[in-house]
Design an enzyme around this catalytic site. Structure first.
Site, PDB file in Angstrom:
ATOM      1  N   SER A  35      -6.772 -26.071  -8.450  1.00  0.00           N
ATOM      2  CA  SER A  35      -7.474 -26.654  -9.595  1.00  0.00           C
ATOM      3  C   SER A  35      -6.519 -27.496 -10.417  1.00  0.00           C
ATOM      4  O   SER A  35      -5.513 -26.985 -10.922  1.00  0.00           O
ATOM      5  CB  SER A  35      -8.052 -25.541 -10.478  1.00  0.00           C
ATOM      6  OG  SER A  35      -8.265 -26.004 -11.793  1.00  0.00           O
ATOM      7  N   LYS A  60      -7.867  -5.012   0.558  1.00  0.00           N
ATOM      8  CA  LYS A  60      -7.638  -3.672   1.096  1.00  0.00           C
ATOM      9  C   LYS A  60      -8.094  -3.478   2.545  1.00  0.00           C
ATOM     10  O   LYS A  60      -7.580  -2.610   3.251  1.00  0.00           O
ATOM     11  CB  LYS A  60      -8.347  -2.651   0.209  1.00  0.00           C
ATOM     12  CG  LYS A  60      -7.755  -2.543  -1.201  1.00  0.00           C
ATOM     13  CD  LYS A  60      -6.485  -1.703  -1.207  1.00  0.00           C
ATOM     14  CE  LYS A  60      -6.048  -1.380  -2.629  1.00  0.00           C
ATOM     15  NZ  LYS A  60      -4.817  -0.558  -2.642  1.00  0.00           N
ATOM     16  N   THR A  82      -9.339   9.631   2.206  1.00  0.00           N
ATOM     17  CA  THR A  82      -8.411   9.012   1.260  1.00  0.00           C
ATOM     18  C   THR A  82      -8.865   9.286  -0.164  1.00  0.00           C
ATOM     19  O   THR A  82      -9.961   9.785  -0.395  1.00  0.00           O
ATOM     20  CB  THR A  82      -8.275   7.499   1.486  1.00  0.00           C
ATOM     21  OG1 THR A  82      -7.069   7.052   0.844  1.00  0.00           O
ATOM     22  CG2 THR A  82      -9.459   6.727   0.896  1.00  0.00           C
ATOM     23  N   GLY A 187       0.409   0.614  -6.733  1.00  0.00           N
ATOM     24  CA  GLY A 187       1.213   1.529  -5.915  1.00  0.00           C
ATOM     25  C   GLY A 187       2.265   0.801  -5.100  1.00  0.00           C
ATOM     26  O   GLY A 187       3.206   1.394  -4.587  1.00  0.00           O
ATOM     27  N   GLU A 211       2.091  -7.036 -13.649  1.00  0.00           N
ATOM     28  CA  GLU A 211       1.707  -5.654 -13.952  1.00  0.00           C
ATOM     29  C   GLU A 211       1.125  -5.553 -15.367  1.00  0.00           C
ATOM     30  O   GLU A 211       1.603  -6.215 -16.279  1.00  0.00           O
ATOM     31  CB  GLU A 211       2.963  -4.768 -13.843  1.00  0.00           C
ATOM     32  CG  GLU A 211       2.675  -3.289 -13.962  1.00  0.00           C
ATOM     33  CD  GLU A 211       3.874  -2.408 -13.631  1.00  0.00           C
ATOM     34  OE1 GLU A 211       4.980  -2.684 -14.155  1.00  0.00           O
ATOM     35  OE2 GLU A 211       3.704  -1.436 -12.859  1.00  0.00           O
ATOM     36  N   ALA A 215       0.206  -0.016 -17.916  1.00  0.00           N
ATOM     37  CA  ALA A 215       0.498   0.781 -16.703  1.00  0.00           C
ATOM     38  C   ALA A 215       1.749   0.198 -16.070  1.00  0.00           C
ATOM     39  O   ALA A 215       1.777  -0.130 -14.897  1.00  0.00           O
ATOM     40  CB  ALA A 215      -0.682   0.738 -15.736  1.00  0.00           C
ATOM     41  N   SER A 315      -6.422 -10.597  -5.873  1.00  0.00           N
ATOM     42  CA  SER A 315      -6.513  -9.416  -5.015  1.00  0.00           C
ATOM     43  C   SER A 315      -7.926  -8.931  -4.732  1.00  0.00           C
ATOM     44  O   SER A 315      -8.192  -8.411  -3.656  1.00  0.00           O
ATOM     45  CB  SER A 315      -5.693  -8.274  -5.623  1.00  0.00           C
ATOM     46  OG  SER A 315      -6.102  -8.066  -6.963  1.00  0.00           O
TER      47      SER A 315
END
Lengths: 329, 329
Positions: A35, A60, A82, A187, A211, A215, A315
């Site tokens: 863009s 994932k 899981t 993770g 991040e 957290a 993601s």
């Protein structure tokens, strides 16, 4: 020869290329969007690798499919299990469905409804847990004992890391001139795979983690030189609340060049740009790379001055949008 | 030789290929997305040509750039003028900026804020009109006289139709096996270009228009065999409220195979699927193709029984999402 040279990380370019051959027929080769308006805002040329368009709405499926297809028939006969806040859960359900085996999914009570719906859509069997990592792991362990299913950890697993690393193979084939990649960190499965893949193909490439401030265990870990976990987390980015594992930490420690932390306000502002300018429907975790590249912490860092072609990994795109649909009724 | 063979339409494969060469460096080659979940819902293999990712957030930049770059220097010295509910307005502003000339944009008072913001972002000069077609045309005419700017009509223009037709060149190169394309219809610029391009490349291909029930002038026109206009329109699809012109009507009359009408409830349902499954942020007009392929009118039509690979043009993605952002604050 210093210590680093002797370390073997959880994945390498061989395991990543193997993963890509294995999962290729079952995943999307996701497009890279650009863009002009966002380039102007960032002062860099941005390349968005849109894993929100991946099967299940997130990257994932790469790791989950690689893990499920890597297992021997007798290993998976009783299914897989899981614990996950959502995207790995849906991905593992989908991968298990592909192989015709049951998937037992431990989900914390505070997972977004749309992610739980995805698990149901793909035929996963849901078992609820409390929201803490301890409760998630304890419930998964119990299910594992009762069913005989194989645990497929969401990130601390060589097959998972190798699968997520396939993003680098595609991205550097699509845009070879990228000199820096910004990757969400939780993770550490995604960033470990992406880093090991990208630096093997192009050693000069820089990797920056993004991040949430609420957290920021990975940033604290990198500063302390050891894995730091937090008593609690507080961020809108529901996919980024996990802590590093013993397989992902060495990659973050040695090969990830920096970690940028952003607050929830910056994440929402980046989401807004993704929806309104880039026209991709993403979740908060998916917007954090754009938030990072627009942050002062990134702009004022002299180390990135000469990095002008920036890959950003979007993601995932699983977000509850009921407030929007209700506004039309 | 019947009458049809003698008709020359407003564009052809030559003018469309010329347009593509002219605008190629300034537009995105938009990706085609697919979704196993949506294929299952539709019972067809769907290929979404995502013009929401186009510059300016809609396909309109194709025609506008072709028109502005086709003009001689002395013709455009005083700028360009148009009337548009939004996406053509922003596109013409962007194309004019590219050529360094002013763009005068007549916008009806009920245009969505995000589309008006796009016009401002690209440097267009806004002149407000009432919401009727008559008022829009009258104000544009006045501006044209006062400024000496050239009128670039949003759809009833050979250069615009040729520009929009470039979508067919890309789509049939990306997915040559498509046997039917569903295209939103409003003034008919998009569908005329797409039809003339696609049927020249692949004469067996079928073209189906998707139109809102609350602005079904094209369906009524096709049924009556002449251009029908409506006293008023009522649909959530703000980009689909215009009526056919004398250059677009012959294509719709002769070469568009059918017109499917859907109500606003079906459009919102399709939007929801686009956001939640396909992960694209679209506007109501952009969702109408998916709404059409999922409608009973389409499913029950025996003519399309053997058309299994369906191209759907997602025309644009400019939607006000404030209700969503407010929910995060």
């Amino acid at each position: 020869m210093d210590e680093k040279d002797q370390i073997t990380y959880a994945a390498d370019i061989v395991s990543i290329k193997e993963a890509h051959r294995r999962i290729g027929p079952y995943i999307h080769r996701t497009p890279v969007l650009t863009s002009g308006s966002l380039d102007s805002l960032a002062g860099k040329q941005l390349f968005f690798k849109c894993e929100c368009f991946q099967k299940g709405g997130a990257f994932k499926i790469r790791g989950a499919t690689n893990a499920v297809l890597s297992l021997e028939d007798d290993q998976v006969a009783k299914g897989v299990v899981t614990h996950s806040s959502g995207n790995h859960a849906a991905a593992l359900s989908l991968a298990a469905k592909l192989r015709g085996i049951p998937a037992y999914i431990v989900i914390p009570k505070n997972a977004p409804k749309c992610k739980v719906d995805n698990v149901k859509r793909y035929g996963g069997q849901i078992i609820w847990s409390e929201t803490t990592v301890q409760s998630r792991e304890a419930v998964a362990s119990k299910v594992q004992q009762e069913t005989g299913a194989v645990l497929v950890h969401p990130f601390n697993d060589k097959r998972i890391i190798s699968g997520q690393g396939t993003i680098s193979l595609e991205l550097l084939e699509q845009i070879p001139e990228i000199d820096l990649i910004i990757v969400p960190i939780s993770g550490g499965g995604l960033i470990s795979g992406v880093t090991l893949g990208a630096k093997a193909i192009k050693p000069s490439i820089r990797i920056v983690a993004a991040e949430p401030k609420g957290a920021d265990d990975a940033a604290q870990s990198k500063a302390a030189g050891r894995i730091v976990t937090l008593p609690h987390t507080n961020t809108i980015a529901d996919g980024l609340r996990a802590f590093l594992g013993d397989l992902t930490w060495p990659v973050v420690r040695d090969l990830v060049d920096d970690i940028i932390t952003v607050d929830d306000r910056e994440i929402v502002e980046a989401m807004k740009l993704c929806y309104e300018i880039l026209k991709v429907a993403i979740e908060p975790s998916g917007a954090i790379g754009l938030a990072a590249v627009l942050s002062n912490q990134f702009r004022n860092n002299a180390a990135w001055k000469n990095c002008n072609k920036v890959g950003i990994i979007i993601s995932g795109g699983n977000l509850d949008l009921n407030v929007l649909w209700e506004s039309f009724s």
